[in-house]
Design a protein around this motif. Structure first.
Motif, mmCIF file in Angstrom:
data_model
loop_
_atom_site.group_PDB
_atom_site.id
_atom_site.type_symbol
_atom_site.label_atom_id
_atom_site.label_comp_id
_atom_site.label_asym_id
_atom_site.label_seq_id
_atom_site.Cartn_x
_atom_site.Cartn_y
_atom_site.Cartn_z
ATOM 1 N N ASN A 76 -16.481 5.268 -2.296
ATOM 2 C CA ASN A 76 -15.322 5.037 -1.418
ATOM 3 C C ASN A 76 -14.413 3.911 -1.914
ATOM 4 O O ASN A 76 -13.969 3.048 -1.137
ATOM 5 C CB ASN A 76 -15.805 4.698 0.008
ATOM 6 C CG ASN A 76 -16.740 5.737 0.568
ATOM 7 O OD1 ASN A 76 -16.477 6.933 0.485
ATOM 8 N ND2 ASN A 76 -17.854 5.300 1.116
ATOM 9 N N GLN A 91 0.819 -1.204 0.000
ATOM 10 C CA GLN A 91 0.000 0.000 0.000
ATOM 11 C C GLN A 91 0.860 1.265 0.000
ATOM 12 O O GLN A 91 0.563 2.230 -0.702
ATOM 13 C CB GLN A 91 -0.937 0.007 1.213
ATOM 14 C CG GLN A 91 -1.837 1.221 1.342
ATOM 15 C CD GLN A 91 -2.843 1.323 0.208
ATOM 16 O OE1 GLN A 91 -2.988 0.422 -0.610
ATOM 17 N NE2 GLN A 91 -3.539 2.455 0.152
ATOM 18 N N GLU A 92 1.933 1.258 0.766
ATOM 19 C CA GLU A 92 2.818 2.423 0.814
ATOM 20 C C GLU A 92 3.477 2.676 -0.537
ATOM 21 O O GLU A 92 3.594 3.818 -0.984
ATOM 22 C CB GLU A 92 3.887 2.215 1.891
ATOM 23 C CG GLU A 92 3.348 2.266 3.310
ATOM 24 C CD GLU A 92 4.449 2.027 4.338
ATOM 25 O OE1 GLU A 92 5.636 1.940 3.921
ATOM 26 O OE2 GLU A 92 4.134 1.934 5.536
ATOM 27 N N GLU A 133 1.160 6.675 -6.855
ATOM 28 C CA GLU A 133 -0.002 7.495 -7.222
ATOM 29 C C GLU A 133 0.297 8.980 -7.030
ATOM 30 O O GLU A 133 -0.115 9.819 -7.845
ATOM 31 C CB GLU A 133 -1.216 7.088 -6.399
ATOM 32 C CG GLU A 133 -1.770 5.705 -6.710
ATOM 33 C CD GLU A 133 -2.453 5.626 -8.069
ATOM 34 O OE1 GLU A 133 -2.643 6.674 -8.724
ATOM 35 O OE2 GLU A 133 -2.789 4.507 -8.494
ATOM 36 N N TYR A 177 -5.376 -6.355 -3.056
ATOM 37 C CA TYR A 177 -5.627 -5.467 -4.190
ATOM 38 C C TYR A 177 -6.120 -6.287 -5.389
ATOM 39 O O TYR A 177 -7.080 -5.918 -6.067
ATOM 40 C CB TYR A 177 -4.322 -4.748 -4.536
ATOM 41 C CG TYR A 177 -4.460 -3.472 -5.310
ATOM 42 C CD1 TYR A 177 -4.588 -2.246 -4.668
ATOM 43 C CD2 TYR A 177 -4.429 -3.473 -6.702
ATOM 44 C CE1 TYR A 177 -4.690 -1.065 -5.370
ATOM 45 C CE2 TYR A 177 -4.540 -2.303 -7.419
ATOM 46 C CZ TYR A 177 -4.660 -1.102 -6.753
ATOM 47 O OH TYR A 177 -4.772 0.061 -7.464
ATOM 48 N N ARG A 232 2.326 1.729 -3.468
ATOM 49 C CA ARG A 232 1.295 2.177 -4.423
ATOM 50 C C ARG A 232 0.942 3.639 -4.203
ATOM 51 O O ARG A 232 0.780 4.402 -5.162
ATOM 52 C CB ARG A 232 0.041 1.300 -4.295
ATOM 53 C CG ARG A 232 -1.000 1.555 -5.392
ATOM 54 C CD ARG A 232 -2.254 0.754 -5.139
ATOM 55 N NE ARG A 232 -2.984 1.247 -4.000
ATOM 56 C CZ ARG A 232 -3.856 2.267 -4.051
ATOM 57 N NH1 ARG A 232 -4.064 2.903 -5.199
ATOM 58 N NH2 ARG A 232 -4.495 2.653 -2.974
ATOM 59 N N GLU A 233 0.814 4.050 -2.952
ATOM 60 C CA GLU A 233 0.477 5.450 -2.664
ATOM 61 C C GLU A 233 1.574 6.397 -3.138
ATOM 62 O O GLU A 233 1.282 7.481 -3.647
ATOM 63 C CB GLU A 233 0.223 5.622 -1.164
ATOM 64 C CG GLU A 233 -1.112 5.040 -0.716
ATOM 65 C CD GLU A 233 -1.345 5.202 0.771
ATOM 66 O OE1 GLU A 233 -0.420 5.700 1.470
ATOM 67 O OE2 GLU A 233 -2.441 4.832 1.238
ATOM 68 N N SER A 257 -7.175 -0.482 -0.355
ATOM 69 C CA SER A 257 -6.248 -0.024 0.685
ATOM 70 C C SER A 257 -5.603 -1.188 1.437
ATOM 71 O O SER A 257 -5.115 -1.020 2.542
ATOM 72 C CB SER A 257 -6.975 0.897 1.677
ATOM 73 O OG SER A 257 -8.043 0.205 2.291
ATOM 74 N N GLU A 308 -2.910 -3.982 2.576
ATOM 75 C CA GLU A 308 -1.470 -3.854 2.797
ATOM 76 C C GLU A 308 -0.653 -4.735 1.850
ATOM 77 O O GLU A 308 0.540 -4.536 1.699
ATOM 78 C CB GLU A 308 -1.133 -4.207 4.252
ATOM 79 C CG GLU A 308 -1.674 -3.189 5.248
ATOM 80 C CD GLU A 308 -1.189 -3.462 6.657
ATOM 81 O OE1 GLU A 308 -0.463 -4.462 6.847
ATOM 82 O OE2 GLU A 308 -1.524 -2.666 7.554
ATOM 83 N N GLY A 329 -11.418 4.007 -2.805
ATOM 84 C CA GLY A 329 -10.072 4.060 -2.229
ATOM 85 C C GLY A 329 -9.917 3.123 -1.050
ATOM 86 O O GLY A 329 -8.856 2.508 -0.854
ATOM 87 N N LYS A 330 -10.975 2.981 -0.246
ATOM 88 C CA LYS A 330 -10.920 2.101 0.923
ATOM 89 C C LYS A 330 -10.828 0.637 0.508
ATOM 90 O O LYS A 330 -10.203 -0.183 1.188
ATOM 91 C CB LYS A 330 -12.149 2.318 1.800
ATOM 92 C CG LYS A 330 -12.172 3.670 2.502
ATOM 93 C CD LYS A 330 -13.397 3.802 3.395
ATOM 94 C CE LYS A 330 -13.416 5.155 4.099
ATOM 95 N NZ LYS A 330 -14.606 5.322 4.949
ATOM 96 N N TRP A 331 -11.485 0.322 -0.606
ATOM 97 C CA TRP A 331 -11.438 -1.062 -1.079
ATOM 98 C C TRP A 331 -10.042 -1.417 -1.611
ATOM 99 O O TRP A 331 -9.641 -2.573 -1.588
ATOM 100 C CB TRP A 331 -12.488 -1.281 -2.170
ATOM 101 C CG TRP A 331 -13.874 -1.334 -1.622
ATOM 102 C CD1 TRP A 331 -14.743 -0.292 -1.469
ATOM 103 C CD2 TRP A 331 -14.541 -2.480 -1.115
ATOM 104 N NE1 TRP A 331 -15.914 -0.720 -0.894
ATOM 105 C CE2 TRP A 331 -15.826 -2.071 -0.672
ATOM 106 C CE3 TRP A 331 -14.202 -3.831 -0.981
ATOM 107 C CZ2 TRP A 331 -16.744 -2.947 -0.118
ATOM 108 C CZ3 TRP A 331 -15.126 -4.712 -0.431
ATOM 109 C CH2 TRP A 331 -16.380 -4.270 -0.003
#
Length: 552
Positions: A291, A154-155, A161, A304, A157-158, A297, A299, A293-295
């Motif tokens: 929402n 997640q880190e 982005e 994903y 990917r963020e 998210s 780790e 983004g929450k789906w």
């Protein structure tokens, strides 16, 4: 140095490319071209790195034959490539070059198809102009981030982005001088012309040069009164249409993809709005998951990928069945949680409800906690397509901004509008469920009541009685005297029962109307909703009349 990298790759622009449309075929082709380009990018990347792992979307295989005409890919993908930084950058550059060639090929195909009688030098003049327009218009962005299994997915990917967002914000706008008349569709780029147009040219000179060029298009793209094909009768490109290289590519995309697939029966052309439904109106539906983004998210990449697989199943299997096979609508695109479709008015509410609750189905969609917001507009078949498309986007945003007055729950709403030919516009926003009932079911119960047992004068009299009271309330806020509304609704319902009919559970119908009023943003919205129900009642009536004729 990492030998694995996370890749985020995207193409665009999306909104302006899809929205530039004078015909439904233009609208469909914009979505389909972007979907095709992303699929081509994923294919190329997998050839350059056979070990490449696609995270979103998960599947690059073609959809089944029945759904091949549907744009089913988003305008981006996320993947993990097994290369060092230099190698990853090299294959991404090659992938970008490939998709640009695909776009060039589509637009040059259009020039050859529409202007087969031109000599090679003349075709080259138009191609060079089209290529310049593509270079300025077509956007390709990609970023890579080092990744291995010890790093939080997640880190990574963020970070990717954020870098992608910064890259888009730092977009370079190359200079591009244009002197001629703009394209009839996009109104942004210069229409293709064989003759040079300069500052000294007057409007009449420019128009004469354009007419001279576009008169040379093939007979297949001209108006033909004797043709059996509806599209050919109407003219694929009308005498007053002058297109840029990109919009010309969109107008001939069906020919291009049919040529590639080699099967016109499977890859059928997107029909005109005139052929959707029975009456003078049709519906446009725009759906977007809430929402999301929450789906996305989780780790790890497995979480994903799991969401990606569910979205692929929903958009490629479930959505086409509901829209096209069950309810005879036409899908423009179904990419993940995004859906855009044209529907018969009489089926629009049913389709909206089916899609929303399929999205939260544990097997067909993301799961019980998933919600979605939908904009649904009813418009006249002669209304400007772009105007209705802009309005349905606004409706979808209103649904996203909805806050339930009863529960304070956000989003998860249906924004409904009817635009009549006379210019009257009615809008209402409702949650998908009211207490334990599905809202569309409540609406259909009232529509059925109006169709079979009640005179439409009920709504007319109720509006006349309550509309003046709204002006006494600032900003059309809610009428707070529930008892007064209940008594008046009961009186008017009873008074409006058709002769010879008996309405069971009158109090229950009153309660349904009060529930709809409670969840409406204002009493004014509630009155608009009632007007819309009379409109749907007429559509249902026409549907039933047609069914009676067939069975008779």
């Amino acid at each position: 140095m990492s030998n694995q990298h996370l890749v985020v790759f995207t193409v665009g622009p999306v909104q302006s490319f899809i929205a530039s449309a004078r015909k439904t075929e233009d609208f469909w082709s914009g979505s389909y071209i972007l979907s095709h380009i992303i699929r081509e990018a994923m294919k190329m990347l997998s050839e350059l790195d056979p070990e490449c792992e696609f995270i979103f979307p998960k599947n690059i295989q073609e959809t089944d034959i029945k759904s091949r005409h549907i744009a089913s890919m988003p305008n981006r993908f996320t993947a993990i490539v097994h290369k060092d930084a230099q190698g990853a950058a090299a294959i991404l550059q090659e992938t970008e070059g490939h998709v640009r060639k695909v776009f060039y090929e589509l637009c040059t195909f259009a020039i050859h198809s529409v202007f087969p009688s031109l000599d090679e030098q003349e075709k080259m003049i138009l191609k060079e102009k089209a290529v310049k327009q593509i270079d300025v218009f077509f956007e390709v962005y990609w970023v890579i981030e080092p990744y291995d299994s010890t790093i939080n997915f997640q880190e990574v990917r963020e970070r990717a982005e954020k870098r992608l967002g910064a890259l888009k914000n730092d977009k370079h706008y190359p200079g591009f001088v244009q002197y001629g008349l703009t394209c009839s569709v996009c109104k942004e780029r210069e229409a293709l012309c064989l003759e040079n147009i300069g500052l000294e040219d007057k409007y009449g000179d420019m128009k004469r040069k354009l007419v001279g060029t576009w008169k040379k298009r093939s007979e297949a793209y001209k108006v033909s009164k004797n043709a059996e094909d509806k599209e050919q009768k109407a003219g694929r490109i009308k005498d007053n249409e002058f297109l840029c290289g990109i919009c010309l590519g969109k107008r001939t995309a069906w020919d291009y993809f049919t040529d590639k697939l080699g099967n016109k029966q499977v890859f059928h052309r997107f029909q005109s709005v005139l052929d959707i439904g029975e009456g003078d109106y049709y519906a446009i539906l725009l759906m977007d998951g809430d929402n999301m983004g929450k789906w996305f998210s989780g780790e790890n990449k497995e979480d994903y990928s799991r969401v990606s697989e569910r979205l692929a199943h929903f958009s490629q299997r479930v959505v086409p069945k509901i829209v096209e096979r069950d309810y005879k609508g036409r899908l423009v695109y179904a990419g993940g949680d995004d859906v855009l479709a044209f529907l018969p008015v009489e089926e629009a509410l049913r389709v909206a409800q089916k899609l929303r609750f399929a999205f939260s189905h544990p097997e067909h969609g993301l799961g019980e906690k998933a919600t979605a917001s939908i904009g649904l507009i009813i418009g006249h078949k002669k209304a400007p397509l772009q105007s209705l498309l802009n309005n349905v986007r606004q409706l979808e945003k209103k649904a996203k901004g909805y806050v339930n007055p009863e529960t304070n729950a956000k989003k998860n709403a249906l924004a409904l509008a009817v635009h009549t030919r006379s210019g009257e516009i009615s809008v209402a926003i409702l949650p998908w469920e009211i207490e334990t009932s599905r809202t569309v079911k409540l609406l259909q119960d009232i529509i059925s009541l109006l169709l079979n047992d009640l005179s439409s004068t009920f709504i007319f009299h109720f509006s006349n009685a309550f509309f003046p009271l709204l002006y006494e309330n600032e900003d059309y806020r809610k009428l707070e005297n529930r008892e007064m509304m209940q008594v008046e609704l009961h009186r008017l319902l009873k008074r409006s029962v058709k002769e010879g009919r008996k309405v069971e559970s009158l109090d229950q119908h009153v309660e349904t109307l009060l529930k709809l009023h409670n969840v409406s943003k204002s009493s004014y919205d509630f009155l608009s909703l009632l007007k819309m129900l009379t409109f749907f009642k007429k559509s249902e009536g026409k549907k039933n009349e047609k069914a009676d004729v067939k069975t008779g």
